[in-house]
Design a protein around this motif. Structure first.
Motif, PDB file in Angstrom:
ATOM      1  N   MET A   1       0.825  -1.188   0.000  1.00 25.65           N
ATOM      2  CA  MET A   1       0.000   0.000   0.000  1.00 25.65           C
ATOM      3  C   MET A   1       0.872   1.255   0.000  1.00 25.65           C
ATOM      4  O   MET A   1       0.506   2.251  -0.587  1.00 25.65           O
ATOM      5  CB  MET A   1      -0.909   0.019   1.227  1.00 25.65           C
ATOM      6  CG  MET A   1      -1.911  -1.091   1.239  1.00 25.65           C
ATOM      7  SD  MET A   1      -3.080  -1.066   2.612  1.00 25.65           S
ATOM      8  CE  MET A   1      -2.058  -0.842   4.022  1.00 25.65           C
ATOM      9  N   GLY A   2       1.978   1.169   0.677  1.00 27.32           N
ATOM     10  CA  GLY A   2       2.824   2.341   0.844  1.00 27.32           C
ATOM     11  C   GLY A   2       3.473   2.847  -0.427  1.00 27.32           C
ATOM     12  O   GLY A   2       3.932   3.978  -0.470  1.00 27.32           O
ATOM     13  N   CYS A   3       3.524   2.040  -1.479  1.00 32.83           N
ATOM     14  CA  CYS A   3       4.184   2.483  -2.703  1.00 32.83           C
ATOM     15  C   CYS A   3       3.297   3.396  -3.537  1.00 32.83           C
ATOM     16  O   CYS A   3       3.756   4.016  -4.485  1.00 32.83           O
ATOM     17  CB  CYS A   3       4.643   1.289  -3.529  1.00 32.83           C
ATOM     18  SG  CYS A   3       3.314   0.327  -4.238  1.00 32.83           S
ATOM     19  N   GLN A   4       2.013   3.517  -3.207  1.00 31.86           N
ATOM     20  CA  GLN A   4       1.100   4.319  -4.004  1.00 31.86           C
ATOM     21  C   GLN A   4       1.289   5.815  -3.786  1.00 31.86           C
ATOM     22  O   GLN A   4       1.075   6.604  -4.682  1.00 31.86           O
ATOM     23  CB  GLN A   4      -0.348   3.926  -3.692  1.00 31.86           C
ATOM     24  CG  GLN A   4      -0.680   2.513  -4.093  1.00 31.86           C
ATOM     25  CD  GLN A   4      -0.687   2.312  -5.590  1.00 31.86           C
ATOM     26  OE1 GLN A   4      -0.859   3.242  -6.370  1.00 31.86           O
ATOM     27  NE2 GLN A   4      -0.479   1.093  -6.012  1.00 31.86           N
ATOM     28  N   ASP A   5       1.672   6.209  -2.599  1.00 33.26           N
ATOM     29  CA  ASP A   5       1.834   7.621  -2.274  1.00 33.26           C
ATOM     30  C   ASP A   5       3.039   7.738  -1.354  1.00 33.26           C
ATOM     31  O   ASP A   5       3.050   7.165  -0.262  1.00 33.26           O
ATOM     32  CB  ASP A   5       0.569   8.139  -1.579  1.00 33.26           C
ATOM     33  CG  ASP A   5       0.655   9.601  -1.183  1.00 33.26           C
ATOM     34  OD1 ASP A   5       1.707  10.235  -1.415  1.00 33.26           O
ATOM     35  OD2 ASP A   5      -0.325  10.114  -0.637  1.00 33.26           O
ATOM     36  N   GLU A   6       4.062   8.470  -1.785  1.00 30.65           N
ATOM     37  CA  GLU A   6       5.305   8.517  -1.006  1.00 30.65           C
ATOM     38  C   GLU A   6       5.122   9.128   0.375  1.00 30.65           C
ATOM     39  O   GLU A   6       5.939   8.919   1.261  1.00 30.65           O
ATOM     40  CB  GLU A   6       6.393   9.252  -1.777  1.00 30.65           C
ATOM     41  CG  GLU A   6       6.116  10.732  -1.979  1.00 30.65           C
ATOM     42  CD  GLU A   6       7.209  11.415  -2.776  1.00 30.65           C
ATOM     43  OE1 GLU A   6       7.619  12.512  -2.382  1.00 30.65           O
ATOM     44  OE2 GLU A   6       7.646  10.841  -3.791  1.00 30.65           O
TER      45      GLU A   6
ATOM     46  N   LEU B   1      -5.462  -5.235  -5.954  1.00 33.82           N
ATOM     47  CA  LEU B   1      -5.447  -4.105  -5.035  1.00 33.82           C
ATOM     48  C   LEU B   1      -4.359  -3.084  -5.377  1.00 33.82           C
ATOM     49  O   LEU B   1      -4.617  -1.883  -5.348  1.00 33.82           O
ATOM     50  CB  LEU B   1      -5.242  -4.597  -3.594  1.00 33.82           C
ATOM     51  CG  LEU B   1      -6.358  -5.452  -3.006  1.00 33.82           C
ATOM     52  CD1 LEU B   1      -5.924  -6.032  -1.664  1.00 33.82           C
ATOM     53  CD2 LEU B   1      -7.637  -4.646  -2.847  1.00 33.82           C
ATOM     54  N   TYR B   2      -3.146  -3.566  -5.677  1.00 30.95           N
ATOM     55  CA  TYR B   2      -2.001  -2.648  -5.779  1.00 30.95           C
ATOM     56  C   TYR B   2      -1.080  -2.932  -6.957  1.00 30.95           C
ATOM     57  O   TYR B   2       0.070  -2.530  -6.938  1.00 30.95           O
ATOM     58  CB  TYR B   2      -1.199  -2.697  -4.472  1.00 30.95           C
ATOM     59  CG  TYR B   2      -2.067  -2.362  -3.295  1.00 30.95           C
ATOM     60  CD1 TYR B   2      -2.570  -1.088  -3.126  1.00 30.95           C
ATOM     61  CD2 TYR B   2      -2.419  -3.334  -2.365  1.00 30.95           C
ATOM     62  CE1 TYR B   2      -3.404  -0.777  -2.073  1.00 30.95           C
ATOM     63  CE2 TYR B   2      -3.249  -3.033  -1.299  1.00 30.95           C
ATOM     64  CZ  TYR B   2      -3.732  -1.756  -1.163  1.00 30.95           C
ATOM     65  OH  TYR B   2      -4.560  -1.454  -0.123  1.00 30.95           O
TER      66      TYR B   2
ATOM     67  N   LEU C   1      -7.434   2.353  -2.089  1.00 26.41           N
ATOM     68  CA  LEU C   1      -7.361   1.812  -3.444  1.00 26.41           C
ATOM     69  C   LEU C   1      -7.027   2.927  -4.426  1.00 26.41           C
ATOM     70  O   LEU C   1      -7.390   4.076  -4.221  1.00 26.41           O
ATOM     71  CB  LEU C   1      -8.693   1.174  -3.830  1.00 26.41           C
ATOM     72  CG  LEU C   1      -9.136   0.001  -2.965  1.00 26.41           C
ATOM     73  CD1 LEU C   1     -10.535  -0.435  -3.343  1.00 26.41           C
ATOM     74  CD2 LEU C   1      -8.166  -1.155  -3.098  1.00 26.41           C
ATOM     75  N   TYR C   2      -6.373   2.543  -5.504  1.00 22.05           N
ATOM     76  CA  TYR C   2      -5.983   3.487  -6.546  1.00 22.05           C
ATOM     77  C   TYR C   2      -6.311   2.845  -7.886  1.00 22.05           C
ATOM     78  O   TYR C   2      -6.173   1.633  -8.049  1.00 22.05           O
ATOM     79  CB  TYR C   2      -4.487   3.801  -6.466  1.00 22.05           C
ATOM     80  CG  TYR C   2      -4.085   4.337  -5.113  1.00 22.05           C
ATOM     81  CD1 TYR C   2      -4.084   5.700  -4.863  1.00 22.05           C
ATOM     82  CD2 TYR C   2      -3.751   3.479  -4.072  1.00 22.05           C
ATOM     83  CE1 TYR C   2      -3.745   6.204  -3.618  1.00 22.05           C
ATOM     84  CE2 TYR C   2      -3.409   3.977  -2.821  1.00 22.05           C
ATOM     85  CZ  TYR C   2      -3.411   5.332  -2.604  1.00 22.05           C
ATOM     86  OH  TYR C   2      -3.081   5.820  -1.368  1.00 22.05           O
TER      87      TYR C   2
ATOM     88  N   ILE D   1     -11.587   0.102   0.187  1.00 17.02           N
ATOM     89  CA  ILE D   1     -12.404  -1.074   0.476  1.00 17.02           C
ATOM     90  C   ILE D   1     -12.347  -1.253   1.976  1.00 17.02           C
ATOM     91  O   ILE D   1     -11.275  -1.278   2.585  1.00 17.02           O
ATOM     92  CB  ILE D   1     -11.957  -2.336  -0.304  1.00 17.02           C
ATOM     93  CG1 ILE D   1     -12.954  -3.469  -0.069  1.00 17.02           C
ATOM     94  CG2 ILE D   1     -10.536  -2.757   0.054  1.00 17.02           C
ATOM     95  CD1 ILE D   1     -12.803  -4.651  -1.033  1.00 17.02           C
ATOM     96  N   GLN D   2     -13.511  -1.283   2.580  1.00 12.18           N
ATOM     97  CA  GLN D   2     -13.633  -1.407   4.040  1.00 12.18           C
ATOM     98  C   GLN D   2     -14.104  -2.823   4.349  1.00 12.18           C
ATOM     99  O   GLN D   2     -15.130  -3.274   3.831  1.00 12.18           O
ATOM    100  CB  GLN D   2     -14.629  -0.383   4.576  1.00 12.18           C
ATOM    101  CG  GLN D   2     -14.800  -0.420   6.069  1.00 12.18           C
ATOM    102  CD  GLN D   2     -15.809   0.617   6.529  1.00 12.18           C
ATOM    103  OE1 GLN D   2     -16.023   1.639   5.889  1.00 12.18           O
ATOM    104  NE2 GLN D   2     -16.458   0.342   7.631  1.00 12.18           N
TER     105      GLN D   2
END
Length: 165
Positions: free
Chosen positions: A1-6, A70-71, A122-123, A160-161
């Protein structure tokens, strides 16, 4: 998940100790790690800036289909908050997908969550009919007590919850 937004931070909640699996399989893949202590015992791990070598390894090897859903793609657009609505995923209309490998990931997520609800950002998801065939949707719809998609007014799915059993 962390790679989507620095600038994003992923939090894992721990119960007074950090087990070796979390250290070996999660923490070591981030360049910036902070541990929150309560009464001198760890309660939360905050992860930021995924290690570039780890990201390269993940992208070059076989990726679990749920994680790929997801990613699997990196977002190129800047996130802009918009009003959102939630939509419950109704399992009766979704074909079931089993994944014993991801069962371990879900167990890990359960163990590092502070309650029965997990929210995953999610992106690059758009609310369209094809989502009912996505491996992640097919898996979570049947593995979780309830699953919801949070959708903004441009039909972008932002979260997604998952309500766990």
């Amino acid at each position: 998940m962390g790679c989507q937004d620095e600038n994003s931070v992923t939090s894992l909640f721990v119960d007074t100790r950090i087990d070796n699996q979390v250290i070996e399989e999660i923490i070591m893949h981030f360049d910036n790690t902070k541990i929150v202590l309560e009464n001198e015992l760890p309660s939360e791990i905050m992860l930021n800036k995924p290690n570039q070598e780890s990201l390269s390894l993940i992208r070059s090897s076989h990726i679990n289909p749920i994680i790929k859903n997801l990613y699997g793609t990196i977002s190129t657009s800047q996130y802009e908050w918009k009003p959102q609505k939630s939509y419950k995923i109704i399992p009766e209309f979704i074909e079931k997908y089993e994944d014993m490998e991801f069962d371990k990931v879900l167990d890990c997520l359960k163990n590092t969550s502070k309650g029965p609800i997990i929210s995953l950002a999610l992106y690059n998801w758009t609310l369209k009919d094809y989502l009912k065939d996505a491996f992640a949707i097919r898996y979570f719809a049947h593995k979780c007590k309830n699953a919801y998609l949070w959708v903004d007014d441009s039909n972008n799915v932002t979260t997604i919850q998952l309500e766990l059993h």
